[in-house]
Motif scaffolding. Structure first.
Motif, PDB file in Angstrom:
ATOM      1  N   TYR A 171      37.803  28.351 -44.281  1.00  0.00           N
ATOM      2  CA  TYR A 171      36.791  27.301 -44.369  1.00  0.00           C
ATOM      3  C   TYR A 171      37.008  26.285 -43.283  1.00  0.00           C
ATOM      4  O   TYR A 171      38.094  26.141 -42.731  1.00  0.00           O
ATOM      5  N   ASN A 172      35.930  25.633 -42.940  1.00  0.00           N
ATOM      6  CA  ASN A 172      35.990  24.461 -42.090  1.00  0.00           C
ATOM      7  C   ASN A 172      35.214  23.380 -42.820  1.00  0.00           C
ATOM      8  O   ASN A 172      34.941  23.521 -43.999  1.00  0.00           O
ATOM      9  N   SER A 173      34.842  22.359 -42.148  1.00  0.00           N
ATOM     10  CA  SER A 173      34.178  21.246 -42.828  1.00  0.00           C
ATOM     11  C   SER A 173      32.836  21.609 -43.437  1.00  0.00           C
ATOM     12  O   SER A 173      32.380  20.956 -44.347  1.00  0.00           O
ATOM     13  N   TRP A 174      32.189  22.660 -42.931  1.00  0.00           N
ATOM     14  CA  TRP A 174      30.817  22.901 -43.356  1.00  0.00           C
ATOM     15  C   TRP A 174      30.538  24.286 -43.902  1.00  0.00           C
ATOM     16  O   TRP A 174      29.426  24.578 -44.299  1.00  0.00           O
ATOM     17  N   ALA A 175      31.500  25.202 -43.939  1.00  0.00           N
ATOM     18  CA  ALA A 175      31.209  26.552 -44.414  1.00  0.00           C
ATOM     19  C   ALA A 175      32.446  27.180 -45.051  1.00  0.00           C
ATOM     20  O   ALA A 175      33.567  26.830 -44.725  1.00  0.00           O
ATOM     21  N   PRO A 222      28.399  25.032 -48.084  1.00  0.00           N
ATOM     22  CA  PRO A 222      28.458  23.994 -49.118  1.00  0.00           C
ATOM     23  C   PRO A 222      27.499  22.835 -48.887  1.00  0.00           C
ATOM     24  O   PRO A 222      27.047  22.218 -49.829  1.00  0.00           O
ATOM     25  N   SER A 223      27.171  22.539 -47.636  1.00  0.00           N
ATOM     26  CA  SER A 223      26.240  21.437 -47.401  1.00  0.00           C
ATOM     27  C   SER A 223      24.861  21.752 -47.967  1.00  0.00           C
ATOM     28  O   SER A 223      24.120  20.859 -48.331  1.00  0.00           O
ATOM     29  N   ILE A 228      34.491  19.470 -46.870  1.00  0.00           N
ATOM     30  CA  ILE A 228      35.376  19.901 -47.955  1.00  0.00           C
ATOM     31  C   ILE A 228      36.805  19.483 -47.633  1.00  0.00           C
ATOM     32  O   ILE A 228      37.291  19.711 -46.534  1.00  0.00           O
ATOM     33  N   ASN A 229      37.472  18.859 -48.599  1.00  0.00           N
ATOM     34  CA  ASN A 229      38.858  18.440 -48.434  1.00  0.00           C
ATOM     35  C   ASN A 229      39.842  19.470 -48.935  1.00  0.00           C
ATOM     36  O   ASN A 229      40.967  19.527 -48.465  1.00  0.00           O
ATOM     37  N   GLY A 230      39.462  20.265 -49.925  1.00  0.00           N
ATOM     38  CA  GLY A 230      40.390  21.228 -50.484  1.00  0.00           C
ATOM     39  C   GLY A 230      39.682  22.295 -51.286  1.00  0.00           C
ATOM     40  O   GLY A 230      38.529  22.141 -51.668  1.00  0.00           O
ATOM     41  N   SER A 285      35.005  17.805 -52.124  1.00  0.00           N
ATOM     42  CA  SER A 285      34.583  17.256 -50.839  1.00  0.00           C
ATOM     43  C   SER A 285      34.967  15.787 -50.721  1.00  0.00           C
ATOM     44  O   SER A 285      35.443  15.172 -51.673  1.00  0.00           O
ATOM     45  N   GLU A 286      34.730  15.235 -49.530  1.00  0.00           N
ATOM     46  CA  GLU A 286      35.049  13.828 -49.276  1.00  0.00           C
ATOM     47  C   GLU A 286      34.308  12.886 -50.216  1.00  0.00           C
ATOM     48  O   GLU A 286      34.804  11.814 -50.530  1.00  0.00           O
TER      49      GLU A 286
END
Length: 64
Positions: free
Chosen positions: A5-9, A27-28, A36-38, A54-55
């Motif tokens: 995962y990265n911040s957006w997928a 996820p967006s 996503i943080n975890g 997420s944040e």
């Protein structure tokens, strides 16, 4: 199973299978609106869920 995962997928791969992901989620669009943080895979041998946070503090439960 491998989760990338990265911040957006989120992409989930079955390492026994071919190179194509078994699950691709954005996820967006499907739940989160911030990075996503975890994440954690929870479950047993025949049933698994992916839990992400997420944040914004939103927790999502993804059925695998």
């Amino acid at each position: 199973m491998c989760v990338i995962y990265n911040s957006w997928a989120i992409n989930i791969y079955d390492l026994r299978a071919n190179k194509d992901p078994v699950l691709e989620a954005n996820p967006s669009l499907d739940g989160h609106r911030t990075p996503i943080n975890g994440l954690k895979i929870i479950g047993g041998r025949n049933s698994n869920n992916l839990v992400t946070i997420s944040e914004e503090g939103k927790l999502c439960n993804w059925s695998l």
